[in-house]
Write a protein that holds these residues in place. Structure first.
Motif, mmCIF file in Angstrom:
data_model
loop_
_atom_site.group_PDB
_atom_site.id
_atom_site.type_symbol
_atom_site.label_atom_id
_atom_site.label_comp_id
_atom_site.label_asym_id
_atom_site.label_seq_id
_atom_site.Cartn_x
_atom_site.Cartn_y
_atom_site.Cartn_z
ATOM 1 N N ALA A 2 0.834 -1.199 0.000
ATOM 2 C CA ALA A 2 0.000 0.000 0.000
ATOM 3 C C ALA A 2 0.859 1.235 0.000
ATOM 4 N N ASP A 3 0.291 2.302 -0.484
ATOM 5 C CA ASP A 3 0.983 3.592 -0.501
ATOM 6 C C ASP A 3 1.329 4.015 0.908
ATOM 7 N N ILE A 4 2.526 4.515 1.123
ATOM 8 C CA ILE A 4 2.930 4.955 2.456
ATOM 9 C C ILE A 4 3.122 6.453 2.495
ATOM 10 N N GLY A 5 2.370 7.160 1.691
ATOM 11 C CA GLY A 5 2.356 8.608 1.775
ATOM 12 C C GLY A 5 3.521 9.267 1.068
ATOM 13 N N SER A 6 3.989 8.716 -0.022
ATOM 14 C CA SER A 6 5.085 9.319 -0.762
ATOM 15 C C SER A 6 4.622 10.578 -1.458
ATOM 16 N N ASN A 7 5.569 11.337 -1.969
ATOM 17 C CA ASN A 7 5.237 12.583 -2.651
ATOM 18 C C ASN A 7 4.892 12.361 -4.126
ATOM 19 N N GLY A 110 -0.804 19.641 4.438
ATOM 20 C CA GLY A 110 -1.029 18.520 3.536
ATOM 21 C C GLY A 110 0.276 18.032 2.929
ATOM 22 N N ARG A 111 0.173 17.369 1.776
ATOM 23 C CA ARG A 111 1.365 16.796 1.144
ATOM 24 C C ARG A 111 1.813 17.585 -0.080
ATOM 25 N N GLY A 112 1.245 18.756 -0.273
ATOM 26 C CA GLY A 112 1.712 19.560 -1.392
ATOM 27 C C GLY A 112 0.747 20.652 -1.792
ATOM 28 N N HIS A 113 1.283 21.830 -2.067
ATOM 29 C CA HIS A 113 0.543 22.922 -2.680
ATOM 30 C C HIS A 113 -0.645 23.416 -1.844
ATOM 31 N N ASP A 114 -0.574 23.226 -0.531
ATOM 32 C CA ASP A 114 -1.589 23.774 0.379
ATOM 33 C C ASP A 114 -3.008 23.367 -0.003
ATOM 34 N N GLN A 115 -3.157 22.135 -0.445
ATOM 35 C CA GLN A 115 -4.481 21.677 -0.861
ATOM 36 C C GLN A 115 -5.463 21.593 0.313
ATOM 37 N N ILE A 116 -4.969 21.237 1.504
ATOM 38 C CA ILE A 116 -5.848 21.176 2.672
ATOM 39 C C ILE A 116 -6.334 22.568 3.035
ATOM 40 N N SER A 185 -11.985 12.869 1.637
ATOM 41 C CA SER A 185 -11.066 13.800 0.985
ATOM 42 C C SER A 185 -9.985 14.332 1.917
ATOM 43 N N LEU A 186 -10.337 14.701 3.143
ATOM 44 C CA LEU A 186 -9.333 15.298 4.020
ATOM 45 C C LEU A 186 -8.272 14.306 4.473
ATOM 46 N N PRO A 187 -8.628 13.104 4.931
ATOM 47 C CA PRO A 187 -7.544 12.152 5.217
ATOM 48 C C PRO A 187 -6.733 11.805 3.973
ATOM 49 N N MET A 188 -7.370 11.821 2.814
ATOM 50 C CA MET A 188 -6.645 11.545 1.571
ATOM 51 C C MET A 188 -5.612 12.628 1.290
ATOM 52 N N LEU A 189 -5.970 13.879 1.543
ATOM 53 C CA LEU A 189 -5.034 14.977 1.323
ATOM 54 C C LEU A 189 -3.871 14.943 2.314
ATOM 55 N N VAL A 190 -4.106 14.389 3.504
ATOM 56 C CA VAL A 190 -3.023 14.206 4.467
ATOM 57 C C VAL A 190 -2.080 13.104 3.991
ATOM 58 N N ASP A 191 -2.633 12.106 3.336
ATOM 59 C CA ASP A 191 -1.874 10.910 2.973
ATOM 60 C C ASP A 191 -1.204 10.988 1.611
ATOM 61 N N ARG A 192 -1.843 11.645 0.640
ATOM 62 C CA ARG A 192 -1.391 11.569 -0.745
ATOM 63 C C ARG A 192 -1.207 12.951 -1.362
ATOM 64 N N GLU A 193 -0.374 13.005 -2.362
ATOM 65 C CA GLU A 193 -0.172 14.246 -3.115
ATOM 66 C C GLU A 193 -1.190 14.285 -4.256
ATOM 67 N N VAL A 194 -2.387 14.740 -3.923
ATOM 68 C CA VAL A 194 -3.446 14.929 -4.908
ATOM 69 C C VAL A 194 -4.028 16.317 -4.706
ATOM 70 N N ASP A 195 -4.693 16.842 -5.733
ATOM 71 C CA ASP A 195 -5.332 18.135 -5.565
ATOM 72 C C ASP A 195 -6.671 17.946 -4.854
ATOM 73 N N PHE A 196 -7.189 19.026 -4.298
ATOM 74 C CA PHE A 196 -8.377 18.894 -3.463
ATOM 75 C C PHE A 196 -9.618 18.502 -4.266
#
Length: 266
Positions: A2-7, A110-116, A185-196
């Motif tokens: 499983a994904d471990i929260g990489s960038n 978050g994990r990138g670009h202030d999506q949270i 969506s919010l736990p996903m943004l903590v875990d993964r580099e995706v846009d909101f």
């Protein structure tokens, strides 16, 4: 694995087979996370409890019922945004990463670009919309009742009870929309580099794919939050962190990484 929260963005699949057993398992895992690191849960729970007590105090002392009651009733809508630190605690525990205050408090980025933070803006705008709508409902019923001033006593009159019924119905619809947008969506943004927007669509798809299970989860959250608030808001010290941690585990059960070439879950 499983994904471990990489960038690096990792393809994912939204599960469509959640059951009551998954909800129980998420709640048990959330309780375990809270007991393992209670300092973080109590910190965020205390913020929520203090905010509730402050709103209740202001409602009674200042008498601004038409503004403060909607705010007090709607502030649980902000819980998913305030719980991102709890998601980070659970994420780090699951992946075997050291947990510390800078990382937990910094989860808001978050994990990138202030999506949270972008999600936070949407949530606070929605919260403001709810407060304005609820204030208008209160004002309309106050005028219809011919009441001369705002008061808590108005709430126990027939017109006041009707107002509470209408407000609760509209508020419930708004709360359900908030829930559908944020539960994954919010736990996903903590875990993964995706846009909101990607995270929001994943959350909506999760609710659509698992409507019965996630509706039961929403009702459970509403009931347990109401009970916690009824205990002079002090129940939020425990309820908020346990539900926050549990939501992380529900997200992990719902979103699975897939192989970029084959599309198979990995």
């Amino acid at each position: 694995m499983a994904d471990i929260g990489s960038n690096s963005p990792v393809p994912f699949k939204v599960a469509g087979d959640l059951t009551i057993s998954d909800l129980r398992a998420a709640l048990a895992a959330g309780w375990s996370d809270f007991l393992a690191m209670p300092q973080y849960g109590l910190f965020f729970g205390a913020i929520f409890a203090f905010a509730g007590i402050a709103l209740a105090y202001a409602t009674i002392v200042l008498g601004e019922v038409s503004w403060l009651i909607p705010a007090a009733a709607g502030f649980p809508l902000l819980a998913p945004f305030l719980a991102v630190g709890l998601y980070e605690v659970s994420r780090r525990r699951e992946y075997g990463i050291a947990v510390d205050w800078p990382a937990v408090l910094g989860a808001i980025r978050g994990r990138g670009h202030d999506q949270i933070l972008s999600m936070g803006v949407l949530i606070f705008v929605g919260f403001g919309f709810w407060v304005i709508i609820a204030h208008l409902i209160f004002s309309v019923f106050l005028v219809e009742a011919g009441a001369g001033s705002e008061s808590l006593e108005f709430l126990i009159t027939p017109m006041g009870l009707a107002m509470l019924a209408v407000g609760s119905l509209i508020g419930g619809v708004i709360a359900l929309v908030f829930y559908a947008v944020t539960v994954i969506s919010l736990p996903m943004l903590v875990d993964r580099e995706v846009d909101f927007l990607t995270a929001i669509f994943a959350s909506l798809r999760a609710v659509s794919n698992n409507s019965m299970a996630l509706l039961i989860w929403a009702v459970f959250i509403a009931i347990i939050m109401a009970l916690a608030i009824a205990l002079a808001f002090l129940g939020l010290l425990i309820v908020v962190p346990v539900l926050g941690h549990a939501t992380w585990h529900l997200y992990r059960r719902t979103i699975a990484s897939t192989h970029p070439s084959t599309g198979q879950v990995v």
